[in-house]
Design an enzyme around this catalytic site. Structure first.
Site, PDB file in Angstrom:
ATOM      1  N   GLU A  10       0.546 -59.993  56.809  1.00 38.25           N
ATOM      2  CA  GLU A  10      -0.427 -58.911  56.700  1.00 38.25           C
ATOM      3  C   GLU A  10      -0.329 -57.918  57.856  1.00 38.25           C
ATOM      4  OE1 GLU A  10      -2.181 -58.070  54.266  1.00 38.25           O
ATOM      5  OE2 GLU A  10      -2.375 -59.829  52.996  1.00 38.25           O
TER       6      GLU A  10
ATOM      7  N   ASP B 143      -7.436 -51.114  55.163  1.00 35.96           N
ATOM      8  CA  ASP B 143      -7.303 -52.543  55.474  1.00 35.96           C
ATOM      9  C   ASP B 143      -7.433 -52.717  56.976  1.00 35.96           C
ATOM     10  OD1 ASP B 143      -6.881 -53.190  52.843  1.00 35.96           O
ATOM     11  OD2 ASP B 143      -4.707 -53.232  53.006  1.00 35.96           O
TER      12      ASP B 143
END
Ligand SMILES: *[C@@H]1O[C@H](CO)[C@@H](O)[C@H](O)[C@H]1NC(C)=O
Length: 125
Positions: free
Chosen positions: A54, A71
């Site tokens: 991520e 995000d």
């Protein structure tokens, strides 16, 4: 003398600006200390792998999505559903300010990630 002081000041500032990266073992330690309650059915390795893919362990990573949401943090938690960034409507299911998910303590981001992973889709979420 002044030059030496300046040099050490500059290297301190560089160290601070790179502090957004956490090393894998330190993250493992924090996750372990936070006792993820069986890590929501996943292994410690799964969580480390999630942080790697991520964010490459970048605690302060912020990335814009195609739909205009963002995000946030080491697990790249989406403002569309999980945290409030005051820019667009968010369900804010974690009841967190998105900026708090970027804190070096990782407490907010870990508890929010636990909530996400404990859902039906697990880590795919
Ligand atoms: C971490 O992410 C931030 C925000 O996206 C970025 O500015 C910074 O350069 C990244 N740090 C590293 C070391 O990649």
């Amino acid at each position: 003398m002044t030059g030496t002081l300046l040099m050490s000041l500059v290297s301190c500032l560089i160290a601070i600006s790179q502090a957004s990266l956490i090393n894998r073992c330190d993250l493992a330690r924090v996750l372990h200390k936070e006792d993820l309650d069986g890590f929501e059915g996943y292994s410690l390795n799964d969580w480390l792998c999630l942080a790697l893919v991520e964010s490459k362990f970048n605690i302060s990573k912020v990335n814009e999505n195609a739909d205009g949401s963002f995000d946030y943090g080491i697990f790249q938690i989406d403002s569309h559903s999980w945290c409030n960034d005051y820019q667009s409507h968010s369900e804010n299911i974690c009841h967190e300010d998105c900026q708090d998910l970027l804190r070096p303590s990782l407490l907010s981001t870990i508890s929010c990630a636990k909530k996400i992973v404990s859902g039906a889709g697990g880590m795919k979420n």
